[in-house]
Design a protein around this motif. Structure first.
Motif, PDB file in Angstrom:
ATOM      1  N   PHE A   1      21.597  97.180-146.171  1.00 47.65           N
ATOM      2  CA  PHE A   1      20.323  97.666-145.983  1.00 47.65           C
ATOM      3  C   PHE A   1      19.359  97.774-147.198  1.00 47.65           C
ATOM      4  CE2 PHE A   1      22.691  99.148-142.276  1.00 47.65           C
ATOM      5  CZ  PHE A   1      22.028  98.829-141.224  1.00 47.65           C
ATOM      6  N   SER A   2      18.145  97.738-147.097  1.00 49.07           N
ATOM      7  CA  SER A   2      17.284  98.220-148.030  1.00 49.07           C
ATOM      8  C   SER A   2      17.356  99.644-148.632  1.00 49.07           C
ATOM      9  CB  SER A   2      15.937  97.915-147.748  1.00 49.07           C
ATOM     10  OG  SER A   2      15.801  96.461-147.474  1.00 49.07           O
ATOM     11  N   THR A   3      17.365 100.487-147.601  1.00 49.80           N
ATOM     12  CA  THR A   3      17.368 101.910-147.989  1.00 49.80           C
ATOM     13  C   THR A   3      18.345 102.667-147.238  1.00 49.80           C
ATOM     14  OG1 THR A   3      15.723 102.438-146.348  1.00 49.80           O
ATOM     15  CG2 THR A   3      14.688 101.805-148.547  1.00 49.80           C
TER      16      THR A   3
ATOM     17  N   ASP B   1      13.733  92.492-147.022  1.00 47.14           N
ATOM     18  CA  ASP B   1      13.449  94.045-146.595  1.00 47.14           C
ATOM     19  C   ASP B   1      12.639  94.041-145.513  1.00 47.14           C
ATOM     20  OD1 ASP B   1      14.694  94.727-149.116  1.00 47.14           O
ATOM     21  OD2 ASP B   1      12.727  94.704-150.247  1.00 47.14           O
ATOM     22  N   GLU B   2      12.971  93.264-144.429  1.00 44.35           N
ATOM     23  CA  GLU B   2      12.156  93.204-143.391  1.00 44.35           C
ATOM     24  C   GLU B   2      12.539  94.414-142.522  1.00 44.35           C
ATOM     25  OE1 GLU B   2      11.849  90.580-139.009  1.00 44.35           O
ATOM     26  OE2 GLU B   2      12.610  89.707-140.797  1.00 44.35           O
ATOM     27  N   GLU B   3      11.733  94.988-141.534  1.00 45.07           N
ATOM     28  CA  GLU B   3      12.103  96.340-140.865  1.00 45.07           C
ATOM     29  C   GLU B   3      12.496  95.620-139.568  1.00 45.07           C
ATOM     30  OE1 GLU B   3      10.529 100.542-140.955  1.00 45.07           O
ATOM     31  OE2 GLU B   3       9.242  99.413-139.036  1.00 45.07           O
TER      32      GLU B   3
ATOM     33  N   ASN C   1      15.060 102.243-136.388  1.00 42.40           N
ATOM     34  CA  ASN C   1      14.457 101.047-137.194  1.00 42.40           C
ATOM     35  C   ASN C   1      15.133 101.332-138.680  1.00 42.40           C
ATOM     36  OD1 ASN C   1      12.820 100.778-134.933  1.00 42.40           O
ATOM     37  ND2 ASN C   1      11.052 100.980-136.100  1.00 42.40           N
ATOM     38  N   ARG C   2      15.290 100.093-139.134  1.00 49.28           N
ATOM     39  CA  ARG C   2      15.987  99.974-140.421  1.00 49.28           C
ATOM     40  C   ARG C   2      15.533  98.803-141.158  1.00 49.28           C
ATOM     41  NH1 ARG C   2      20.731 102.850-141.506  1.00 49.28           N
ATOM     42  NH2 ARG C   2      20.449 102.129-143.783  1.00 49.28           N
ATOM     43  N   ARG C   3      15.154  98.752-142.502  1.00 41.59           N
ATOM     44  CA  ARG C   3      14.852  97.949-143.301  1.00 41.59           C
ATOM     45  C   ARG C   3      16.128  96.872-143.963  1.00 41.59           C
ATOM     46  NH1 ARG C   3       9.598  97.244-144.486  1.00 41.59           N
ATOM     47  NH2 ARG C   3       8.256  98.830-144.245  1.00 41.59           N
TER      48      ARG C   3
ATOM     49  N   GLN D   1      14.989  99.376-133.546  1.00 41.44           N
ATOM     50  CA  GLN D   1      15.866  99.870-133.035  1.00 41.44           C
ATOM     51  C   GLN D   1      16.513  99.046-131.707  1.00 41.44           C
ATOM     52  OE1 GLN D   1      15.111 103.493-130.899  1.00 41.44           O
ATOM     53  NE2 GLN D   1      16.992 103.858-129.962  1.00 41.44           N
TER      54      GLN D   1
END
Length: 405
Positions: A134-136, A93-95, A52-54, A98
């Motif tokens: 990506f947000s982070t 910034d939606e997650e 999972n990624r934001r 995977q």
């Protein structure tokens, strides 16, 4: 598991694909076409996430680039954009979970956009790419592949076959007398078959027609962005190939040696089939209404060499006239007709430059079989609706030469 395999399994990836890599435009109608009537390039972006990624933003960019090669005077190569379009998708910034995520996109292509293709004086290419933020995370930026597509201008509306070509030109020669040249092609494109008829009316004295040949002259003009830099204008000549179709196996030559003796006051008619140069040695005509920086126009010439009775020296007469030559891929839609459903593919296919199956890849034999009668009639009969398919597949490209429309 190797280190490379481990990194691949734990890394995110971004890729771009295109549904219709060849886009047909209509420059002649560019001034009055509404946006809804313009062709559309469609594709998708695929994002693969190992976990999972934001996500912050996705950006898809369409770019057209023209490289004008260095000309005389010590100037350097000049590169400029012919079209730039972008699409932005803000994820806020939606997650994302995977796995794989696919996002569709489309761009409207104005019919005034410069055509794709290369020449001795430069090239114009088109591509689509994507970037994602990506947000982070330590790695917060992804870039995709650069996927190419091709823009092909048509003299007709997209999806329609090129118009048939007919031309008659009269010429007065002091030695040969009145000449009439008639040309016919179901579709005059790069790689097309062409019927040539030559009528010699009552020459004033006995003579021998030694040979007939035809050639295409391309006139390139390069307009640079730098106003201080002079335009480059350069011609290039390519011979049409004569097809001797009088035997079971057609033979090819650059000159037709007829060696026909004509008596004084005796009419004579010559007719034969020629093929236009293929896409490795000639470019289609640049149509009006486009924004191309590298443009090309064409003139077709017929050369008749002859020897007067009692003379050993050769004389020649050249008849030249302007023509508009279409692209060898402008007939690609014809491959989708039902009659082609079971047609075998050519033995050699080059996708690297054309982006799709180039009509030059189809052999001479099948094309002659389909169009032999209409070509010999020289346009006296018109093709039926079922015959509205390409004759630009008249021969194969030279081995080792990439096909570049």
């Amino acid at each position: 598991m190797t280190m490379l395999q481990f990194l691949a399994s734990t890394s995110s990836s971004l890729s771009v694909s295109i549904e219709n890599p060849v886009v047909f435009t209509s420059p002649g109608a560019a001034d009055h076409l509404h946006e809804a009537e313009e062709p559309v390039l469609r594709g998708s972006v695929k994002l693969s996430l190992p976990h999972n990624r934001r996500v912050s933003k996705l950006k898809v960019t369409l770019t057209g680039t023209c490289e004008c090669f260095a000309g005389p005077g010590g100037w350097s190569k000049e590169t400029s954009n012919t079209i730039v379009r972008t699409l932005d998708l803000d994820f806020h910034d939606e997650e994302l979970a995977q796995g794989e995520h696919t996002f569709g996109w489309n761009f409207t292509i104005p019919s005034s956009t410069a055509a794709s293709g290369g020449s001795p004086f430069g090239k114009t290419t088109h591509q689509v790419s994507a970037t994602l933020e990506f947000s982070t995370g330590f790695i917060n930026h992804l870039s995709s592949n650069h996927e190419r597509f091709w823009i092909v201008p048509l003299q007709t509306d997209p999806g329609d076959v090129p118009n048939s070509f007919e031309m008659t030109h009269e010429h007065q020669s002091d030695s040969l007398g009145p000449l009439r040249i008639s040309l016919f092609s179901p579709h005059l494109t790069i790689g097309a078959l062409l019927n040539l008829r030559l009528f010699v009316g009552a020459p004033p004295s006995s003579l021998t027609v030694v040979s007939v040949r035809a050639y295409l002259t391309e006139y390139f003009t390069v307009a640079y962005e730098d106003s201080q830099r002079p335009q480059v204008q350069q011609p290039r000549v390519s011979a049409l190939t004569h097809i001797n179709d009088n035997s079971s196996t057609p033979t090819l030559s650059s000159v037709d040696y007829v060696n026909k003796r004509l008596g004084e006051g005796r009419d004579w008619t010559y007719t034969s089939i020629f093929r236009m140069p293929d896409c490795t040695s000639a470019r289609p005509t640049t149509l009006s209404g486009g924004d191309a920086k590298i443009t090309v126009s064409h003139k077709l010439s017929v050369e008749v060499r002859f020897r007067l009775s009692g003379s050993k020296s050769l004389k020649e007469t050249n008849i030249t006239f302007p023509v508009t030559v279409g692209s060898c891929v402008s007939m690609i839609d014809s491959l989708l007709l039902p009659q082609y459903a079971k047609r075998p593919p050519p033995t050699q296919v080059r996708h690297s430059e054309c982006g799709t199956l180039c009509m030059c890849e189809y052999g001479l034999g099948e094309t002659l079989e389909k169009y032999r009668e209409i070509l010999k009639l020289g346009g006296e009969a018109a093709p039926t609706s079922s015959d509205q398919t390409s004759i630009s597949s008249g021969y194969r490209s030279k081995e080792g030469s990439p096909c570049s429309f």
